[in-house]
Write a protein that holds these residues in place. Structure first.
Motif, PDB file in Angstrom:
ATOM      1  N   LEU A  78      13.489  43.618  34.166  1.00 25.18           N
ATOM      2  CA  LEU A  78      12.725  44.575  33.361  1.00 25.18           C
ATOM      3  C   LEU A  78      11.247  44.222  33.281  1.00 25.18           C
ATOM      4  N   ALA A  79      10.931  42.946  33.322  1.00 25.20           N
ATOM      5  CA  ALA A  79       9.536  42.521  33.243  1.00 25.20           C
ATOM      6  C   ALA A  79       8.757  42.840  34.518  1.00 25.20           C
ATOM      7  N   ARG A  80       9.452  42.889  35.641  1.00 25.44           N
ATOM      8  CA  ARG A  80       8.701  43.076  36.892  1.00 25.44           C
ATOM      9  C   ARG A  80       8.878  44.444  37.541  1.00 25.44           C
ATOM     10  N   VAL A  81       9.942  45.162  37.232  1.00 21.42           N
ATOM     11  CA  VAL A  81      10.180  46.440  37.894  1.00 21.42           C
ATOM     12  C   VAL A  81       9.119  47.457  37.480  1.00 21.42           C
ATOM     13  N   GLN A  82       8.713  48.290  38.437  1.00 23.59           N
ATOM     14  CA  GLN A  82       7.694  49.303  38.179  1.00 23.59           C
ATOM     15  C   GLN A  82       8.256  50.676  38.535  1.00 23.59           C
ATOM     16  N   ALA A  83       7.933  51.657  37.711  1.00 21.64           N
ATOM     17  CA  ALA A  83       8.414  53.014  37.921  1.00 21.64           C
ATOM     18  C   ALA A  83       7.808  53.612  39.179  1.00 21.64           C
ATOM     19  N   GLN A  84       8.560  54.514  39.778  1.00 24.99           N
ATOM     20  CA  GLN A  84       8.105  55.267  40.953  1.00 24.99           C
ATOM     21  C   GLN A  84       8.928  56.536  41.042  1.00 24.99           C
ATOM     22  N   ALA A  85       8.645  57.394  42.012  1.00 23.53           N
ATOM     23  CA  ALA A  85       9.426  58.623  42.180  1.00 23.53           C
ATOM     24  C   ALA A  85      10.819  58.251  42.685  1.00 23.53           C
ATOM     25  N   ASP A  86      11.841  58.713  41.971  1.00 25.34           N
ATOM     26  CA  ASP A  86      13.228  58.407  42.334  1.00 25.34           C
ATOM     27  C   ASP A  86      14.103  59.567  41.885  1.00 25.34           C
ATOM     28  N   THR A  87      14.460  60.428  42.794  1.00 27.69           N
ATOM     29  CA  THR A  87      15.266  61.594  42.450  1.00 27.69           C
ATOM     30  C   THR A  87      16.759  61.291  42.482  1.00 27.69           C
ATOM     31  N   GLN A  88      17.134  60.059  42.771  1.00 26.86           N
ATOM     32  CA  GLN A  88      18.540  59.702  42.933  1.00 26.86           C
ATOM     33  C   GLN A  88      19.136  58.959  41.736  1.00 26.86           C
ATOM     34  N   PHE A  89      18.462  58.950  40.589  1.00 22.24           N
ATOM     35  CA  PHE A  89      18.943  58.193  39.440  1.00 22.24           C
ATOM     36  C   PHE A  89      20.372  58.579  39.047  1.00 22.24           C
ATOM     37  N   LEU A  90      20.629  59.863  38.896  1.00 24.35           N
ATOM     38  CA  LEU A  90      21.956  60.293  38.444  1.00 24.35           C
ATOM     39  C   LEU A  90      23.036  60.005  39.481  1.00 24.35           C
ATOM     40  N   ALA A  91      22.709  60.136  40.750  1.00 22.49           N
ATOM     41  CA  ALA A  91      23.689  59.803  41.797  1.00 22.49           C
ATOM     42  C   ALA A  91      24.028  58.321  41.760  1.00 22.49           C
ATOM     43  N   ARG A  92      23.022  57.470  41.579  1.00 23.76           N
ATOM     44  CA  ARG A  92      23.272  56.026  41.482  1.00 23.76           C
ATOM     45  C   ARG A  92      24.072  55.695  40.218  1.00 23.76           C
ATOM     46  N   LEU A  93      23.761  56.375  39.131  1.00 26.76           N
ATOM     47  CA  LEU A  93      24.479  56.164  37.881  1.00 26.76           C
ATOM     48  C   LEU A  93      25.966  56.488  38.081  1.00 26.76           C
ATOM     49  N   ARG A  94      26.259  57.625  38.697  1.00 15.93           N
ATOM     50  CA  ARG A  94      27.661  58.003  38.927  1.00 15.93           C
ATOM     51  C   ARG A  94      28.374  56.989  39.814  1.00 15.93           C
ATOM     52  N   ARG A  95      27.690  56.520  40.862  1.00 17.09           N
ATOM     53  CA  ARG A  95      28.317  55.521  41.762  1.00 17.09           C
ATOM     54  C   ARG A  95      28.581  54.209  41.030  1.00 17.09           C
ATOM     55  N   ALA A  96      27.645  53.765  40.207  1.00 18.75           N
ATOM     56  CA  ALA A  96      27.814  52.498  39.481  1.00 18.75           C
ATOM     57  C   ALA A  96      28.896  52.627  38.407  1.00 18.75           C
ATOM     58  N   ALA A  97      28.973  53.772  37.765  1.00 15.91           N
ATOM     59  CA  ALA A  97      29.927  53.961  36.673  1.00 15.91           C
ATOM     60  C   ALA A  97      31.375  53.921  37.147  1.00 15.91           C
ATOM     61  N   VAL A  98      31.609  54.227  38.401  1.00 22.96           N
ATOM     62  CA  VAL A  98      32.972  54.197  38.956  1.00 22.96           C
ATOM     63  C   VAL A  98      33.585  52.807  38.804  1.00 22.96           C
ATOM     64  N   HIS A  99      32.761  51.786  38.816  1.00 22.27           N
ATOM     65  CA  HIS A  99      33.242  50.405  38.771  1.00 22.27           C
ATOM     66  C   HIS A  99      33.368  49.845  37.355  1.00 22.27           C
ATOM     67  N   LEU A 100      33.083  50.667  36.350  1.00 19.14           N
ATOM     68  CA  LEU A 100      33.168  50.200  34.967  1.00 19.14           C
ATOM     69  C   LEU A 100      34.573  50.417  34.413  1.00 19.14           C
ATOM     70  N   SER A 101      34.975  49.536  33.535  1.00 16.31           N
ATOM     71  CA  SER A 101      36.303  49.628  32.911  1.00 16.31           C
ATOM     72  C   SER A 101      36.336  50.756  31.889  1.00 16.31           C
ATOM     73  N   TRP A 102      37.532  51.307  31.705  1.00 19.41           N
ATOM     74  CA  TRP A 102      37.747  52.333  30.703  1.00 19.41           C
ATOM     75  C   TRP A 102      37.311  51.776  29.349  1.00 19.41           C
ATOM     76  N   GLY A 103      36.592  52.580  28.576  1.00 20.50           N
ATOM     77  CA  GLY A 103      36.143  52.157  27.254  1.00 20.50           C
ATOM     78  C   GLY A 103      34.785  51.486  27.226  1.00 20.50           C
TER      79      GLY A 103
END
Length: 173
Positions: A78-103
């Protein structure tokens, strides 16, 4: 699990993107600290941004884990990452969420409650995740208010416009 949207264009639509992005990063850091330190629960982070160490746009995915060492890894990103144009946030969120446990609690930190964001939040909720949306924007005069989350989705939504507002709701999550 913290999902931090760092798409500069999303924040620019609400005006003053740099300040709002910095506030969103502060929200993510405060939540990670609260979850790890006070609640002693595992926390993870998913975001994408420019990594000045590699000078490349990098997706960061730190799976949920406990401990001070893991918190330090999240805070370093968080200290080093910098914002930029990224239209794929929701697609990445959906892909990452598949690996999360129920609850698992999925906290989405972004600037606007767009229809695609609400559809993604509903999808996550139906998959058994506890979804919370944090809308970050700076106080503004005579500007359009961000879109509201549809009440029928029955999701906790927090609006943060100033850093001091983080303390009010962080224990609720």
């Amino acid at each position: 699990m913290l999902f931090l949207n760092l798409d500069r264009e999303d924040y620019a639509k609400m005006g003053y993107p740099d300040g709002a992005i910095e506030l969103a990063i502060t929200v993510a850091a405060s939540l990670a600290n609260h979850i790890t330190g006070l609640e002693q629960l595992p926390v993870g982070l998913m975001t994408t941004g420019l990594d000045p160490l590699t000078e490349k746009v990098t997706p960061f995915l730190l799976p949920p884990a406990k401990g001070q060492g893991h918190l330090m890894q999240i805070l370093e990103v968080l200290a080093r990452v910098q914002a930029q144009a990224d239209t794929q946030f929701l697609a990445r969120l959906r892909r990452a969420a598949v690996h999360l446990s129920w609850g698992t609690t999925a906290i989405i930190i972004t600037s606007q409650a767009t229809v695609p964001l609400q559809e993604t939040a509903l999808l996550l909720k139906r998959a058994g995740l506890r979804v919370t949306v944090v809308l970050v924007s700076l106080p503004r005069l005579h500007r359009e208010e961000p879109a509201e989350v549809e009440p029928t989705l029955d999701l906790p939504v927090f609006k943060i416009r100033r850093e001091k507002e983080i303390e009010v709701w962080a224990p609720v999550i």
